[in-house]
Design a protein around this motif. Sequence first.
Motif, PDB file in Angstrom:
ATOM      1  N   SER A   1       0.783  -1.305   0.091  1.00  0.00           N
ATOM      2  CA  SER A   1       0.076   0.035   0.043  1.00  0.00           C
ATOM      3  C   SER A   1       0.981   1.158   0.015  1.00  0.00           C
ATOM      4  O   SER A   1       0.383   2.167  -0.021  1.00  0.00           O
ATOM      5  CB  SER A   1      -0.978   0.064   1.157  1.00  0.00           C
ATOM      6  OG  SER A   1      -0.078   0.007   2.411  1.00  0.00           O
ATOM      7  N   PHE A   2       2.253   1.178   0.136  1.00  0.00           N
ATOM      8  CA  PHE A   2       3.052   2.215   0.128  1.00  0.00           C
ATOM      9  C   PHE A   2       3.752   2.239  -1.201  1.00  0.00           C
ATOM     10  O   PHE A   2       4.537   1.188  -1.648  1.00  0.00           O
ATOM     11  CB  PHE A   2       4.053   2.133   1.529  1.00  0.00           C
ATOM     12  CG  PHE A   2       3.240   2.267   2.610  1.00  0.00           C
ATOM     13  CD1 PHE A   2       2.547   3.352   3.227  1.00  0.00           C
ATOM     14  CD2 PHE A   2       3.165   1.150   3.435  1.00  0.00           C
ATOM     15  CE1 PHE A   2       1.776   3.565   4.297  1.00  0.00           C
ATOM     16  CE2 PHE A   2       2.396   0.997   4.610  1.00  0.00           C
ATOM     17  CZ  PHE A   2       1.873   2.254   5.265  1.00  0.00           C
ATOM     18  N   MET A   3       4.287   3.306  -1.718  1.00  0.00           N
ATOM     19  CA  MET A   3       4.976   3.745  -2.789  1.00  0.00           C
ATOM     20  C   MET A   3       6.526   3.277  -2.341  1.00  0.00           C
ATOM     21  O   MET A   3       6.942   4.079  -1.747  1.00  0.00           O
ATOM     22  CB  MET A   3       4.828   4.731  -3.661  1.00  0.00           C
ATOM     23  CG  MET A   3       5.547   5.070  -4.771  1.00  0.00           C
ATOM     24  SD  MET A   3       5.483   6.661  -5.606  1.00  0.00           S
ATOM     25  CE  MET A   3       6.040   7.802  -4.197  1.00  0.00           C
ATOM     26  N   GLU A   4       6.919   2.322  -3.149  1.00  0.00           N
ATOM     27  CA  GLU A   4       8.351   2.337  -3.139  1.00  0.00           C
ATOM     28  C   GLU A   4       9.057   2.812  -4.047  1.00  0.00           C
ATOM     29  O   GLU A   4       8.763   3.248  -5.477  1.00  0.00           O
ATOM     30  CB  GLU A   4       8.902   0.812  -3.395  1.00  0.00           C
ATOM     31  CG  GLU A   4      10.242   0.359  -3.469  1.00  0.00           C
ATOM     32  CD  GLU A   4      10.763  -0.868  -3.396  1.00  0.00           C
ATOM     33  OE1 GLU A   4      11.994  -1.268  -3.631  1.00  0.00           O
ATOM     34  OE2 GLU A   4       9.954  -1.831  -3.419  1.00  0.00           O
ATOM     35  N   VAL A   5      10.234   3.847  -3.887  1.00  0.00           N
ATOM     36  CA  VAL A   5      11.224   4.596  -4.745  1.00  0.00           C
ATOM     37  C   VAL A   5      12.268   3.714  -4.813  1.00  0.00           C
ATOM     38  O   VAL A   5      13.314   3.643  -4.014  1.00  0.00           O
ATOM     39  CB  VAL A   5      11.324   5.758  -4.075  1.00  0.00           C
ATOM     40  CG1 VAL A   5      12.236   6.730  -5.280  1.00  0.00           C
ATOM     41  CG2 VAL A   5       9.839   6.544  -4.170  1.00  0.00           C
ATOM     42  N   GLU A   6      12.494   3.215  -6.155  1.00  0.00           N
ATOM     43  CA  GLU A   6      14.044   2.336  -6.437  1.00  0.00           C
ATOM     44  C   GLU A   6      14.931   3.565  -6.528  1.00  0.00           C
ATOM     45  O   GLU A   6      14.895   4.579  -7.052  1.00  0.00           O
ATOM     46  CB  GLU A   6      13.780   1.612  -7.549  1.00  0.00           C
ATOM     47  CG  GLU A   6      12.688   0.462  -7.373  1.00  0.00           C
ATOM     48  CD  GLU A   6      12.831  -0.121  -8.711  1.00  0.00           C
ATOM     49  OE1 GLU A   6      13.499   0.045  -9.590  1.00  0.00           O
ATOM     50  OE2 GLU A   6      11.868  -1.172  -8.652  1.00  0.00           O
ATOM     51  N   PHE A   7      16.256   3.214  -6.185  1.00  0.00           N
ATOM     52  CA  PHE A   7      17.345   4.096  -6.258  1.00  0.00           C
ATOM     53  C   PHE A   7      18.659   3.633  -6.395  1.00  0.00           C
ATOM     54  O   PHE A   7      18.613   2.335  -5.910  1.00  0.00           O
ATOM     55  CB  PHE A   7      17.417   5.173  -5.059  1.00  0.00           C
ATOM     56  CG  PHE A   7      17.698   4.550  -3.675  1.00  0.00           C
ATOM     57  CD1 PHE A   7      19.030   4.535  -3.304  1.00  0.00           C
ATOM     58  CD2 PHE A   7      16.598   4.009  -3.026  1.00  0.00           C
ATOM     59  CE1 PHE A   7      19.266   3.888  -2.266  1.00  0.00           C
ATOM     60  CE2 PHE A   7      17.106   3.333  -1.725  1.00  0.00           C
ATOM     61  CZ  PHE A   7      18.402   3.395  -1.202  1.00  0.00           C
ATOM     62  N   ARG A   8      19.462   4.167  -6.799  1.00  0.00           N
ATOM     63  CA  ARG A   8      21.090   3.803  -6.693  1.00  0.00           C
ATOM     64  C   ARG A   8      21.858   4.930  -5.938  1.00  0.00           C
ATOM     65  O   ARG A   8      21.557   5.885  -5.946  1.00  0.00           O
ATOM     66  CB  ARG A   8      21.524   3.353  -8.020  1.00  0.00           C
ATOM     67  CG  ARG A   8      21.003   1.994  -8.582  1.00  0.00           C
ATOM     68  CD  ARG A   8      21.354   0.871  -7.794  1.00  0.00           C
ATOM     69  NE  ARG A   8      20.829  -0.532  -8.226  1.00  0.00           N
ATOM     70  CZ  ARG A   8      19.927  -0.868  -7.750  1.00  0.00           C
ATOM     71  NH1 ARG A   8      19.211  -0.455  -6.648  1.00  0.00           N
ATOM     72  NH2 ARG A   8      19.148  -2.199  -8.179  1.00  0.00           N
ATOM     73  N   PHE A   9      23.182   4.548  -5.594  1.00  0.00           N
ATOM     74  CA  PHE A   9      23.804   5.428  -4.996  1.00  0.00           C
ATOM     75  C   PHE A   9      24.381   6.439  -6.200  1.00  0.00           C
ATOM     76  O   PHE A   9      24.682   5.926  -7.278  1.00  0.00           O
ATOM     77  CB  PHE A   9      25.139   4.988  -4.282  1.00  0.00           C
ATOM     78  CG  PHE A   9      24.666   4.118  -3.226  1.00  0.00           C
ATOM     79  CD1 PHE A   9      23.712   4.261  -2.336  1.00  0.00           C
ATOM     80  CD2 PHE A   9      25.629   2.942  -2.507  1.00  0.00           C
ATOM     81  CE1 PHE A   9      23.289   3.370  -1.312  1.00  0.00           C
ATOM     82  CE2 PHE A   9      25.126   2.190  -1.479  1.00  0.00           C
ATOM     83  CZ  PHE A   9      24.137   2.581  -0.856  1.00  0.00           C
ATOM     84  N   ASP A  10      24.640   7.789  -5.643  1.00  0.00           N
ATOM     85  CA  ASP A  10      25.234   8.621  -6.864  1.00  0.00           C
ATOM     86  C   ASP A  10      26.756   8.763  -6.265  1.00  0.00           C
ATOM     87  O   ASP A  10      26.918   8.881  -5.153  1.00  0.00           O
ATOM     88  CB  ASP A  10      24.566   9.906  -7.056  1.00  0.00           C
ATOM     89  CG  ASP A  10      25.151  10.991  -7.298  1.00  0.00           C
ATOM     90  OD1 ASP A  10      25.094  11.303  -8.562  1.00  0.00           O
ATOM     91  OD2 ASP A  10      25.878  11.932  -6.658  1.00  0.00           O
ATOM     92  N   ASN A  11      27.594   8.720  -7.418  1.00  0.00           N
ATOM     93  CA  ASN A  11      28.938   9.011  -7.211  1.00  0.00           C
ATOM     94  C   ASN A  11      29.737  10.151  -7.182  1.00  0.00           C
ATOM     95  O   ASN A  11      30.544  10.443  -6.871  1.00  0.00           O
ATOM     96  CB  ASN A  11      29.882   7.969  -7.917  1.00  0.00           C
ATOM     97  CG  ASN A  11      29.629   6.383  -7.753  1.00  0.00           C
ATOM     98  OD1 ASN A  11      29.400   6.122  -6.581  1.00  0.00           O
ATOM     99  ND2 ASN A  11      29.508   5.582  -8.629  1.00  0.00           N
TER     100      ASN A  11
END
Length: 329
Positions: free
Chosen positions: A305-315
């Motif tokens: 029921s909650f939105m997941e935000v996919e991410f990766r680390f920024d260098n």
Amino acid sequence: MIITRTPFRISFAGGGSDLPAFYRKEPGAVLSTTIDKYMYIVIHPFFNKKKIQLKYSKTELVDYISDIQHPIFREVLGMYDLKGVDVNSIADIPAGTGMGSSSSFTVGLLNAVRAYIGKFSSAEKLASLACETEINRVGSPIGKQDQYAAAYGGINYITFYPDESVKVEKVLLSNSLKKQLEESLLLIHVGGSHSANEILQAQQTAISDAKKLDTQRKMVKMAEDLRKTLQKGNIQDFGMVLHEGWEMKRSLVSSISNNEIDDIYRQGLKAGALGGKLLGAGGAGFLLFYCPKEKQDYFRHEMHSFMEVEFRFDNFGSQVVYVGDKFIQ
């Protein structure tokens, strides 16, 4: 035309020790990383050289810099007496959700304006100018970690000293460990937005209490321990450290969390996460969870029921990503 791209950040440990109420007594330290969610600033000449047009959550068209309502725009353009420009901001993540968006905006705007007038900007220059703008000129009761994270980028251990100096140390991970850590972190949007200034002001006041000062001191030690753990190539205790840090942070000021956030956090732990924390000052925004890969399908099912935000680390930190054929010298 100049376009800058500036990353948002997530803080793992030590948050709050970048506030002057703490680091002017003894050094503070945070461990944080920037992620691949960005603030974009676009600046180009306005067709009417006597006016200034600004576009953010609303549009401003003014004759004089002093007439600008947005305090950061007003201060930065005033610092360089810049007129006849059209400046736009676009963000991947809403403001007030705990990822340092205000400071990413300030760092990105400074980078864009300075590039527009032909000035080179080091990460240290951008970070220190952003702190000067937000804290000293605008008077926001905030700390320094967001500005330095946004300017430098990457996974950093950042130390804040009583003499106002700041030291940024890169935390270098092997590609395999970095990927393992990325894949174990899940970002859940719990909604709402907060007034970081109000919460941080309350936190600065709270630190004057001896017991809460000691709690903040333990949070700094936790940031140092977590850095050493990562440098040794171990992330097994990462979730536990996030959980302990969150419990300590919640004890500082009541407005950092609320019943709804606490319920969602407990739900995440029951769904398989080993620990987590609310990002930013508190009150709303995003919950970061550490969840082993083998438990993530169940976690996502239980937290659907909650939105997941996919991410990766920024260098990288704030960058000029586009320079048009013409810009002011």
